[in-house]
Design a protein around this motif. Sequence first.
Motif, mmCIF file in Angstrom:
data_model
loop_
_atom_site.group_PDB
_atom_site.id
_atom_site.type_symbol
_atom_site.label_atom_id
_atom_site.label_comp_id
_atom_site.label_asym_id
_atom_site.label_seq_id
_atom_site.Cartn_x
_atom_site.Cartn_y
_atom_site.Cartn_z
ATOM 1 N N ASP A 121 0.859 -1.191 0.000
ATOM 2 C CA ASP A 121 0.000 0.000 0.000
ATOM 3 C C ASP A 121 0.897 1.243 0.000
ATOM 4 O O ASP A 121 0.954 1.988 0.962
ATOM 5 C CB ASP A 121 -1.008 -0.001 1.161
ATOM 6 C CG ASP A 121 -0.379 -0.243 2.521
ATOM 7 O OD1 ASP A 121 0.765 -0.754 2.570
ATOM 8 O OD2 ASP A 121 -1.012 0.078 3.541
ATOM 9 N N ASP A 132 6.750 3.695 5.424
ATOM 10 C CA ASP A 132 7.538 2.463 5.582
ATOM 11 C C ASP A 132 7.496 1.644 4.291
ATOM 12 O O ASP A 132 8.428 0.906 3.987
ATOM 13 C CB ASP A 132 7.038 1.620 6.758
ATOM 14 C CG ASP A 132 5.662 1.041 6.511
ATOM 15 O OD1 ASP A 132 4.755 1.805 6.123
ATOM 16 O OD2 ASP A 132 5.489 -0.181 6.685
ATOM 17 N N ASP A 133 6.416 1.786 3.521
ATOM 18 C CA ASP A 133 6.322 1.047 2.255
ATOM 19 C C ASP A 133 7.405 1.481 1.263
ATOM 20 O O ASP A 133 7.850 0.669 0.446
ATOM 21 C CB ASP A 133 4.939 1.229 1.618
ATOM 22 C CG ASP A 133 3.877 0.450 2.383
ATOM 23 O OD1 ASP A 133 3.285 1.026 3.328
ATOM 24 O OD2 ASP A 133 3.663 -0.732 2.061
ATOM 25 N N VAL A 145 2.624 -6.599 2.058
ATOM 26 C CA VAL A 145 2.918 -5.584 3.082
ATOM 27 C C VAL A 145 1.813 -4.524 3.096
ATOM 28 O O VAL A 145 2.014 -3.413 3.599
ATOM 29 C CB VAL A 145 4.328 -4.967 2.888
ATOM 30 C CG1 VAL A 145 5.385 -6.068 2.811
ATOM 31 C CG2 VAL A 145 4.426 -4.095 1.652
ATOM 32 N N GLY A 146 0.665 -4.863 2.507
ATOM 33 C CA GLY A 146 -0.499 -3.978 2.518
ATOM 34 C C GLY A 146 -1.744 -4.806 2.758
ATOM 35 O O GLY A 146 -1.757 -5.678 3.624
HETATM 36 CA CA LIG Z 1 2.331 -1.223 4.166
#
Ligand SMILES: [Ca+2]
Length: 340
Positions: A10, A19-20, A123-124
């Motif tokens: 995301d 952080d992404d 990671v989202g």
């Molecule tokens: Ca994320």
Amino acid sequence: MKVPVLHQTDIFHHHADPDDHWDLACQFALAYMGDIDLKGIVIDYPPAADFFGMDCGDPAIAAVAQMNYITGQAVPIGIGTQRTAGSDDEALKIAKEKVPGGGLNLLVKTLREAKEPVTIHIVGSCRDVAIAAKAYPELFQEKCRAVYVNAGSGSGDVLEYNVALDPYAYSVMFELPCPLYWMPCFHNAESMETGEYGTYYRFRQNMILPYLSESLQKYFIYALGRVSDQRWLTYLQLPKNEAFLRAHGNLWRNMWCTAGFLHTIGKTVTTEGKIADSDSRGIKPVFTYVPIEAACNKNGRTSWKLAEQYTGRFIFRVVDTEAYESAMTEAVKELLLKLP
Ligand SMILES: [Ca+2]
């Protein structure tokens, strides 16, 4: 051998949680070093509001383009579906329709055409992977090496942010017909503390930013500064905004997902913060993955216990909670220093 990897994130511009952008740079560092074959980036459709109730920007395609340019890669992007998966019926319906975005197509095409099984990092939101898995379970059985899911909480009753984005989709992860590496974001989502069954750690950005290449520094300034100049390529050639870099260097960055990227290529991080082969003798790793039995209901509530034998389900575990934060910070720095 390069491990084929799909990265679901995301990542937005302007960012919700940047952080992404750090995670993306880590994946590109692994691709640049030849450890992984980065097959694609699936970016969530932006939610109506982020964790703080603020509106999110659009998918950060400029960030991927900058990383592609810096590393000489040509990694494709697909945008996730805007719809909430919600139920098995709805997930199958979405998969059958020609939904816009391309994220689902990128996932399915990559698995279908893969010669070696693909590793997926989430990671989202779990939404697009869940829809793909419901519609094409055989692809996940035959072509997916593992899914690393960065969501949830090792304990407690609070629904963690990534779970709350689509609890049904998160629950599908625990039914996947392929190995699942579950990386709860927090040991207990009621408190943001480092704990045994939570990936959370943080660093102050000037522990890393000042040491990076100028191109990479500009990539981070462009993201962190929510720069509105759309010339993402020209921006990498413009003079560096030193004052901004110094100011943002003092800000802390919350992080979660790094361990999974390294575990995928057979690496771990030692208590001294060195990236090392997982099977090296005599090293003290700060994290490991242990087999569990786990279940998750459609509301995103998990129950799990340690397992004696292989179950195809693993949970991330911090071995040394004292050393974890500093060790992971060093590992991110070591990775990103490889980028030109
Ligand atoms: Ca994320």
